[in-house]
Enzyme design. Sequence first.
Site, mmCIF file in Angstrom:
data_model
loop_
_atom_site.group_PDB
_atom_site.id
_atom_site.type_symbol
_atom_site.label_atom_id
_atom_site.label_comp_id
_atom_site.label_asym_id
_atom_site.label_seq_id
_atom_site.Cartn_x
_atom_site.Cartn_y
_atom_site.Cartn_z
ATOM 1 C CB CYS A 252 42.019 53.915 59.503
ATOM 2 S SG CYS A 252 41.789 53.871 61.290
ATOM 3 C CB CYS B 6 23.704 33.568 46.306
ATOM 4 S SG CYS B 6 24.070 35.241 45.766
ATOM 5 N NE ARG C 225 34.004 33.007 44.399
ATOM 6 C CZ ARG C 225 34.200 32.107 43.446
ATOM 7 N NH1 ARG C 225 35.149 31.214 43.569
ATOM 8 N NH2 ARG C 225 33.466 32.082 42.386
ATOM 9 C CB CYS D 169 29.853 34.390 42.511
ATOM 10 S SG CYS D 169 30.084 32.816 43.343
#
Lengths: 106, 224
Positions: free
Chosen positions: B77, B140, B181, B185
């Site tokens: 945008c 994961c 995050r 990880c």
Amino acid sequence: MARAVVTMPAQAKRGEIVEIKTLAQHAMETGFRRTQTGELIPRDIIRRFTCSYNGVEVYRADLHPAIAANPLIAFTTVATESGTLSFQWVGDNGYTVTEIAPIRVE
Amino acid sequence: MARETRAIQDDDATNPGMLWVLDGETLWNNKAGAADRSCADCHGDARESMKAVAARYPAFDPARGRPLNLEQRINSCRSGRQKAAPLAYESKDLLALAAYVARQSRGLPIKPAIDERTRPFLEAGKEAFYRRQGQLNLSCAQCHDDNWGKHLAGSVIPQAHPTGYPLYRLEWQGLGSLGRRLRNCLAGMRAQVPAFGADEFVDLELYLMWRARGMKVETPAVRP
């Protein structure tokens, strides 16, 4: 954008204990951390917080490097008369934030 | 999540993420770029126009032919409509805008739009979730499916439901995105860490949001 948020009741009964919560936006850089290249990051913290009730200081706190970023300070005062509470955070590098909140006491 | 952490999160007076939300509100109304338009000039009041929007992101963008996450949508945008320079990932302004937009969906159920166009990306994200990677050869799923609820050092392993991003992590002492995050990880798994906004992160984000479908948006969440 230095910002602070004050949350407290807008009105209270005379003699009532009111809780005031303040949250100031600040990184609270301790002065002990280093960059990846080993240079010391200079200290940049809030040093003092004061709250005045109609010009009379009712709460004061000294802040130190071990205090977390965006410090939350919550305290109480006794609602004695209508007026304003003014809050001031003063820190390193000319950091000053002032907030004002009105209170109506019946 | 500890009771104390939830208490910080649930009270706007103590949730430090609200500082970013308030900044985001200011940015929403600021004119920017060569077009000299603010977000509000097109979208109006975010409390109405942005309601439930974050709950369906990452959403498919026909121009790019792939899903975009909320940060990428804000930047598209900015460059497309406002003719302004895109905001850097993890910059304070981008986090603030994303937090402000996502705040308008708080309490609403997560509902990513899965159709023929987005399904391949969902599958790619699912594949990434179950793929073993890094020097520790972990996926994961080995933490977040098989061992959730147990502890990894002092922290409880969650089920990887990204319900509150961008969120305030006490460890970060600030607001951070899901990308941050995920990079944390992957670094912990000693795997190759893609750049912010990489396609594989958006695919994984889509899969994680799909896993969390029906859960309520908590932005700005507070986590330890």
